[in-house]
Design an enzyme around this catalytic site. Structure first.
Site, PDB file in Angstrom:
ATOM      1  N   CYS A 113     -30.365  44.055  37.465  1.00  0.00           N
ATOM      2  CA  CYS A 113     -29.704  45.199  38.111  1.00  0.00           C
ATOM      3  C   CYS A 113     -30.445  46.769  38.167  1.00  0.00           C
ATOM      4  O   CYS A 113     -30.429  47.349  38.996  1.00  0.00           O
ATOM      5  CB  CYS A 113     -28.387  45.498  37.729  1.00  0.00           C
ATOM      6  SG  CYS A 113     -27.116  43.912  38.045  1.00  0.00           S
ATOM      7  N   HIS A 253     -25.972  52.648  39.916  1.00  0.00           N
ATOM      8  CA  HIS A 253     -25.756  51.122  39.992  1.00  0.00           C
ATOM      9  C   HIS A 253     -24.369  50.946  40.177  1.00  0.00           C
ATOM     10  O   HIS A 253     -23.493  51.630  39.540  1.00  0.00           O
ATOM     11  CB  HIS A 253     -26.621  50.268  38.876  1.00  0.00           C
ATOM     12  CG  HIS A 253     -25.982  48.897  39.226  1.00  0.00           C
ATOM     13  ND1 HIS A 253     -26.562  48.198  40.178  1.00  0.00           N
ATOM     14  CD2 HIS A 253     -25.612  48.006  38.098  1.00  0.00           C
ATOM     15  CE1 HIS A 253     -26.146  46.794  40.177  1.00  0.00           C
ATOM     16  NE2 HIS A 253     -25.438  46.692  38.941  1.00  0.00           N
ATOM     17  N   ASN A 283     -20.889  44.299  43.389  1.00  0.00           N
ATOM     18  CA  ASN A 283     -22.533  44.520  42.855  1.00  0.00           C
ATOM     19  C   ASN A 283     -23.540  43.771  43.384  1.00  0.00           C
ATOM     20  O   ASN A 283     -23.255  42.330  43.258  1.00  0.00           O
ATOM     21  CB  ASN A 283     -22.084  44.096  41.434  1.00  0.00           C
ATOM     22  CG  ASN A 283     -23.148  44.463  40.421  1.00  0.00           C
ATOM     23  OD1 ASN A 283     -24.376  44.408  41.017  1.00  0.00           O
ATOM     24  ND2 ASN A 283     -23.298  44.037  38.984  1.00  0.00           N
TER      25      ASN A 283
HETATM   26  N1  ACO Z   1      -8.146  38.488  38.236  1.00  0.00           N
HETATM   27  C1  ACO Z   1      -7.011  38.647  37.574  1.00  0.00           C
HETATM   28  N2  ACO Z   1      -7.159  38.574  36.318  1.00  0.00           N
HETATM   29  C2  ACO Z   1      -8.274  38.450  35.377  1.00  0.00           C
HETATM   30  C3  ACO Z   1      -9.490  38.409  36.347  1.00  0.00           C
HETATM   31  C4  ACO Z   1      -9.197  38.341  37.572  1.00  0.00           C
HETATM   32  N3  ACO Z   1     -10.277  38.373  38.567  1.00  0.00           N
HETATM   33  N4  ACO Z   1     -10.575  38.209  35.392  1.00  0.00           N
HETATM   34  C5  ACO Z   1      -9.928  38.301  34.314  1.00  0.00           C
HETATM   35  N5  ACO Z   1      -8.987  38.321  34.240  1.00  0.00           N
HETATM   36  C6  ACO Z   1      -7.754  38.488  33.106  1.00  0.00           C
HETATM   37  C7  ACO Z   1      -8.442  38.098  31.827  1.00  0.00           C
HETATM   38  O1  ACO Z   1      -8.105  36.475  31.888  1.00  0.00           O
HETATM   39  C8  ACO Z   1      -7.612  38.917  30.914  1.00  0.00           C
HETATM   40  O2  ACO Z   1      -6.190  38.016  30.869  1.00  0.00           O
HETATM   41  P1  ACO Z   1      -5.596  37.943  29.084  1.00  0.00           P
HETATM   42  O3  ACO Z   1      -5.250  39.187  28.751  1.00  0.00           O
HETATM   43  O4  ACO Z   1      -4.413  37.166  29.576  1.00  0.00           O
HETATM   44  O5  ACO Z   1      -6.667  37.228  28.670  1.00  0.00           O
HETATM   45  C9  ACO Z   1      -7.247  39.959  31.452  1.00  0.00           C
HETATM   46  O6  ACO Z   1      -7.630  39.835  32.931  1.00  0.00           O
HETATM   47  C10 ACO Z   1      -8.247  40.858  31.040  1.00  0.00           C
HETATM   48  O7  ACO Z   1      -9.839  40.531  31.022  1.00  0.00           O
HETATM   49  P2  ACO Z   1     -10.752  41.457  30.685  1.00  0.00           P
HETATM   50  O8  ACO Z   1     -12.213  40.618  30.955  1.00  0.00           O
HETATM   51  O9  ACO Z   1     -10.823  41.994  29.224  1.00  0.00           O
HETATM   52  O10 ACO Z   1     -10.902  42.619  31.896  1.00  0.00           O
HETATM   53  P3  ACO Z   1     -11.778  44.066  31.805  1.00  0.00           P
HETATM   54  O11 ACO Z   1     -10.989  45.094  31.789  1.00  0.00           O
HETATM   55  O12 ACO Z   1     -12.697  43.854  30.618  1.00  0.00           O
HETATM   56  O13 ACO Z   1     -12.477  43.768  32.969  1.00  0.00           O
HETATM   57  C11 ACO Z   1     -14.657  43.386  34.089  1.00  0.00           C
HETATM   58  C12 ACO Z   1     -13.374  42.967  33.485  1.00  0.00           C
HETATM   59  C13 ACO Z   1     -14.125  43.734  35.344  1.00  0.00           C
HETATM   60  C14 ACO Z   1     -15.666  42.236  34.087  1.00  0.00           C
HETATM   61  C15 ACO Z   1     -15.401  44.418  32.993  1.00  0.00           C
HETATM   62  O14 ACO Z   1     -15.359  43.908  31.827  1.00  0.00           O
HETATM   63  C16 ACO Z   1     -16.729  44.676  33.618  1.00  0.00           C
HETATM   64  O15 ACO Z   1     -16.705  45.505  34.371  1.00  0.00           O
HETATM   65  N6  ACO Z   1     -17.660  44.448  32.758  1.00  0.00           N
HETATM   66  C17 ACO Z   1     -19.205  44.896  33.098  1.00  0.00           C
HETATM   67  C18 ACO Z   1     -19.666  43.887  34.081  1.00  0.00           C
HETATM   68  C19 ACO Z   1     -20.937  44.544  34.832  1.00  0.00           C
HETATM   69  O16 ACO Z   1     -21.159  45.558  35.018  1.00  0.00           O
HETATM   70  N7  ACO Z   1     -21.714  43.550  34.965  1.00  0.00           N
HETATM   71  C20 ACO Z   1     -22.819  43.543  35.925  1.00  0.00           C
HETATM   72  C21 ACO Z   1     -23.989  43.612  35.020  1.00  0.00           C
HETATM   73  S1  ACO Z   1     -25.448  44.144  36.121  1.00  0.00           S
HETATM   74  C22 ACO Z   1     -26.514  42.615  36.386  1.00  0.00           C
HETATM   75  O17 ACO Z   1     -27.668  42.691  35.693  1.00  0.00           O
HETATM   76  C23 ACO Z   1     -25.835  41.550  37.239  1.00  0.00           C
END
Ligand code: ACO
Length: 333
Positions: A113, A253, A283
């Site tokens: 990214c 980004h 993204n």
């Molecule tokens: N829909 C519903 N529930 C979900 C989903 C979904 N799509 N995904 C996860 N959950 C659930 C999980 O199972 C978990 O349930 P539990 O508490 O019963 O175990 C709960 O939601 C919380 O999950 P988390 O993973 O802790 O959620 P978080 O608040 O951390 O959000 C996210 C996840 C959005 C992915 C966040 O961590 C994030 O944005 N991380 C950065 C990702 C990023 O920027 N990546 C790109 C990098 S750039 C590149 O090089 C490609």
């Protein structure tokens, strides 16, 4: 050394749109969860027969039109992507061929990214030294083809698209004022496509285990992103000798609105100076920043003399930022 700027921009999004509600039909998720945790409402998805080179070609063509340049004038094409058409040949070579850029060297650059910022930094060196006059930089991705569509923690986040910029020499005091790039390979496992390379070649077993799809430790990437977006923005402004009050537009980004909000808070920039389009596109990795840039230029959110900051982070781990004093007037020298 010559001053180097962006004299034309273009972008391309495939027609097909996949909303959060559409996603919820085949994976256990819902619009409320996705929108509140990420800010994403929909994403564009390429057709099955549409590779990254096609999106890059379309974006590149539009950038050339915007810069009023013919393909023969391009000296170099750099494509930033983590979803190339093939491991080789380079996607940039395929794009050069489609464009008819007969006089251009071409290569791909992979910094996930952060790729577009790394490619801008690389391209600008060629122009600054006088080795080349005109460089086409493209960030393009078809991430939909490397996602595990059964994994709700990743498949909801990404989209397909491409954005492009034409770089040339510009008048002194304009163009890129500073770059800041970085990498930390110790975080490589946090975000990767484990199989299909020389470490873990493709086999029936790797396909069976879904190892050719994007794997991510979301929480760890989130923590890294919040820290690095703020840090690198502060550093790149210091390097340019620009105060945060003098920033006209901040182009981060587009991974997650919560990550963007944290960076904006850290910098103390007014939210109306921040470009956010991830609600429409998700993204798009290396394509996110150039698509946002093109939209901001076309919407006249960027005009002559504006100071803009672009900042990205991604797999590697990598990060990059630049400060740019905007002019579209190329010197063609
Ligand atoms: N829909 C519903 N529930 C979900 C989903 C979904 N799509 N995904 C996860 N959950 C659930 C999980 O199972 C978990 O349930 P539990 O508490 O019963 O175990 C709960 O939601 C919380 O999950 P988390 O993973 O802790 O959620 P978080 O608040 O951390 O959000 C996210 C996840 C959005 C992915 C966040 O961590 C994030 O944005 N991380 C950065 C990702 C990023 O920027 N990546 C790109 C990098 S750039 C590149 O090089 C490609």
């Amino acid at each position: 050394m010559r001053s180097v700027g962006i004299v034309g921009t273009g972008s391309y999004l495939p027609d097909k749109v996949l909303s959060n509600a559409d996603l919820a039909k085949f994976v256990d998720t819902n619009d409320e969860w996705i929108a509140s945790r990420t800010g994403i409402r929909q994403r564009h998805i390429a057709e099955k027969d549409m590779p990254t080179s096609e999106l890059c070609y379309q974006a590149g063509l539009r950038a050339l039109e915007d810069a009023q340049i013919v393909p023969e004038e391009i000296d170099l094409i750099i494509v930033a992507t983590m979803t190339p058409d093939y491991a080789f040949p380079a996607t940039a070579c395929l794009v050069a061929d489609r464009l008819g850029a007969k006089n251009a060297a071409a290569f791909d650059l992979e910094a996930a990214c952060s790729g577009f910022i790394f490619a801008l930094a690389t391209a600008s060196q060629f122009v600054a030294t006088g080795m080349y006059k005109t460089v086409l930089v493209i960030g393009g991705e078809v991430l939909s083809k490397i996602l595990n569509w059964e994994d709700r923690s990743t498949c909801i986040l990404f989209g397909d698209g491409a954005g492009a910029a034409v770089l040339q020499a510009v008048k002194e005091g304009f163009g890129f004022l500073s770059f800041e790039l970085g990498a930390d390979g110790s975080g490589g496992k946090l975000l990767s496509q484990p199989a299909g390379g020389s470490k873990c070649p493709a086999s029936l077993e790797t396909v069976g285990k879904n190892l050719h799809t994007l794997q991510m430790e979301g929480r760890e990437v989130y923590k890294f992103a919040v820290r690095i977006m703020g840090d690198v923005s502060v550093k790149v402004l210091e390097k340019a000798g620009i105060k945060k009050e003098d920033v006209d537009l901040f182009l981060p980004h587009q991974a997650n609105t919560r990550i963007i909000d944290a960076a904006v808070k850290r910098l103390g920039i007014s939210p109306d100076k921040v470009v956010v389009n991830l609600d429409k596109y998700g993204n798009m990795s290396a394509a996110s920043i150039p698509v946002a840039l093109d939209e901001a230029v076309k919407a006249r959110r960027i005009t002559e003399g504006d100071t803009i900051v672009m900042v990205g982070f991604g797999a590697g781990l990598t990060w990059g930022a630049c400060v740019l004093k905007w002019t579209k007037v190329g010197l063609k020298v």
